[in-house]
Design a protein around this motif. Structure first.
Motif, PDB file in Angstrom:
ATOM      1  N   PHE A 138      34.640  54.633  -2.909  1.00  0.00           N
ATOM      2  CA  PHE A 138      35.148  55.470  -1.802  1.00  0.00           C
ATOM      3  C   PHE A 138      35.097  54.557  -0.516  1.00  0.00           C
ATOM      4  O   PHE A 138      35.311  55.006   0.730  1.00  0.00           O
ATOM      5  CB  PHE A 138      35.007  56.809  -1.443  1.00  0.00           C
ATOM      6  CG  PHE A 138      35.196  57.944  -2.735  1.00  0.00           C
ATOM      7  CD1 PHE A 138      36.126  58.324  -2.915  1.00  0.00           C
ATOM      8  CD2 PHE A 138      34.237  57.723  -3.501  1.00  0.00           C
ATOM      9  CE1 PHE A 138      36.373  59.089  -4.063  1.00  0.00           C
ATOM     10  CE2 PHE A 138      34.145  58.516  -4.797  1.00  0.00           C
ATOM     11  CZ  PHE A 138      35.452  59.121  -4.949  1.00  0.00           C
ATOM     12  N   CYS A 139      34.814  53.413  -0.618  1.00  0.00           N
ATOM     13  CA  CYS A 139      34.297  52.575   0.653  1.00  0.00           C
ATOM     14  C   CYS A 139      35.453  51.487   1.107  1.00  0.00           C
ATOM     15  O   CYS A 139      35.542  51.034   2.435  1.00  0.00           O
ATOM     16  CB  CYS A 139      33.188  51.558   0.629  1.00  0.00           C
ATOM     17  SG  CYS A 139      33.632  50.083  -0.708  1.00  0.00           S
ATOM     18  N   TYR A 140      36.702  51.564   0.430  1.00  0.00           N
ATOM     19  CA  TYR A 140      37.818  51.035   0.776  1.00  0.00           C
ATOM     20  C   TYR A 140      38.598  51.655   1.853  1.00  0.00           C
ATOM     21  O   TYR A 140      39.096  52.943   1.654  1.00  0.00           O
ATOM     22  CB  TYR A 140      38.699  50.413  -0.458  1.00  0.00           C
ATOM     23  CG  TYR A 140      37.915  49.693  -1.362  1.00  0.00           C
ATOM     24  CD1 TYR A 140      37.487  48.644  -1.317  1.00  0.00           C
ATOM     25  CD2 TYR A 140      37.230  50.329  -2.621  1.00  0.00           C
ATOM     26  CE1 TYR A 140      36.840  47.799  -2.433  1.00  0.00           C
ATOM     27  CE2 TYR A 140      36.598  49.658  -3.572  1.00  0.00           C
ATOM     28  CZ  TYR A 140      36.321  48.456  -3.469  1.00  0.00           C
ATOM     29  OH  TYR A 140      35.567  48.046  -4.496  1.00  0.00           O
ATOM     30  N   GLU A 141      39.214  50.664   2.712  1.00  0.00           N
ATOM     31  CA  GLU A 141      40.094  51.204   3.891  1.00  0.00           C
ATOM     32  C   GLU A 141      41.524  51.565   3.059  1.00  0.00           C
ATOM     33  O   GLU A 141      42.338  52.696   3.572  1.00  0.00           O
ATOM     34  CB  GLU A 141      40.194  50.414   4.990  1.00  0.00           C
ATOM     35  CG  GLU A 141      39.051  50.515   5.764  1.00  0.00           C
ATOM     36  CD  GLU A 141      39.289  49.471   7.252  1.00  0.00           C
ATOM     37  OE1 GLU A 141      40.479  49.748   7.802  1.00  0.00           O
ATOM     38  OE2 GLU A 141      38.494  48.561   7.256  1.00  0.00           O
ATOM     39  N   THR A 142      42.070  50.874   2.629  1.00  0.00           N
ATOM     40  CA  THR A 142      43.421  50.875   1.854  1.00  0.00           C
ATOM     41  C   THR A 142      43.311  51.772   0.526  1.00  0.00           C
ATOM     42  O   THR A 142      42.368  51.560  -0.323  1.00  0.00           O
ATOM     43  CB  THR A 142      43.962  49.759   1.507  1.00  0.00           C
ATOM     44  OG1 THR A 142      43.364  48.881   0.710  1.00  0.00           O
ATOM     45  CG2 THR A 142      44.235  48.987   2.917  1.00  0.00           C
ATOM     46  N   ARG A 143      44.283  52.563   0.363  1.00  0.00           N
ATOM     47  CA  ARG A 143      44.524  53.339  -0.902  1.00  0.00           C
ATOM     48  C   ARG A 143      44.750  52.420  -1.969  1.00  0.00           C
ATOM     49  O   ARG A 143      44.391  52.494  -3.180  1.00  0.00           O
ATOM     50  CB  ARG A 143      45.442  54.391  -0.916  1.00  0.00           C
ATOM     51  CG  ARG A 143      45.628  55.080  -2.053  1.00  0.00           C
ATOM     52  CD  ARG A 143      46.566  56.641  -1.811  1.00  0.00           C
ATOM     53  NE  ARG A 143      47.129  57.186  -3.070  1.00  0.00           N
ATOM     54  CZ  ARG A 143      46.110  57.767  -3.931  1.00  0.00           C
ATOM     55  NH1 ARG A 143      45.142  57.890  -3.676  1.00  0.00           N
ATOM     56  NH2 ARG A 143      46.589  58.473  -4.995  1.00  0.00           N
TER      57      ARG A 143
END
Length: 202
Positions: A138-143
């Motif tokens: 869940f660390c990514y900014e973009t879906r």
């Protein structure tokens, strides 16, 4: 009469009927009313065809179309479940592949990673499996990259051909937040980063 039990002059039944189409309701959404009373109203509206019971304690107000009643998407329903539990969710496995167009196969069951607790929800005739995921998922900014990591993990390196690469290239080119995209790609597992990073320069 139960239906006359109202707050501010509006009955619970009237409130639900006035909700927009595509709404998702939980039996626990109305704590100001007794839970058994809420259940009786939801059952009554289901019998009348205003609502559809999609799982234990979960109802949807379908959208009317010329083809009949259309229920909210599984993703929207799962998002609503996650929001109620104050958790994040992320499609995984075949569900992620399907969401990105990397597979046209409709999954038998739907799988999601969650920051909440493990659970399986029986949604109409399918299981929605919510599995607790590690924080790095869940660390990514973009879906896009969040989904792509899950999809590529399910697909596996040896199964990625020209067709899949072309689909990924198109998805990457359409991502509006290029700065966040570049940061996210650097956080991907090494073998995935080797596939995606050259696409950033196209």
């Amino acid at each position: 009469m139960a239906n006359e039990y109202s707050l501010d002059g509006t009955t619970l039944k009237q409130r639900i009927v006035a909700m927009p189409e595509d709404s998702i309701l939980f039996r626990s959404d109305f704590p100001e009313y007794h839970i058994e009373f809420v259940g009786s109203i939801l059952s009554e509206l289901t019998t009348e065809g205003v609502l559809v019971r999609i799982a234990q304690g979960i109802y949807a107000k379908p959208r009317k179309s010329r083809f009949g009643m259309v229920l909210p998407s599984v993703d929207k329903i799962v998002q609503a479940i996650a929001a109620r539990d104050n958790a994040e969710i992320l499609p995984s496995g075949m569900t992620a592949l399907n969401a990105l167009g990397l597979s046209t196969q409709v999954p038998m069951n739907y799988t999601y990673l969650t920051t909440g607790s493990d659970r399986t929800v029986k949604l109409l005739n399918r299981d929605v499996i919510l599995k607790r995921g590690v924080p790095k998922n869940f660390c990514y900014e973009t879906r896009l990259i969040s989904l792509l990591v899950q999809a590529l993990r399910a697909l596996r390196k040896e199964n990625i051909g020209q067709e899949e690469l072309q689909t990924i290239r198109q998805l990457v080119s359409k991502e509006p937040d290029k700065e966040a995209l570049m940061k996210d790609v650097d956080l991907m597992p090494v073998w995935m980063k080797k596939i995606v990073k050259p696409m950033l320069n196209v």
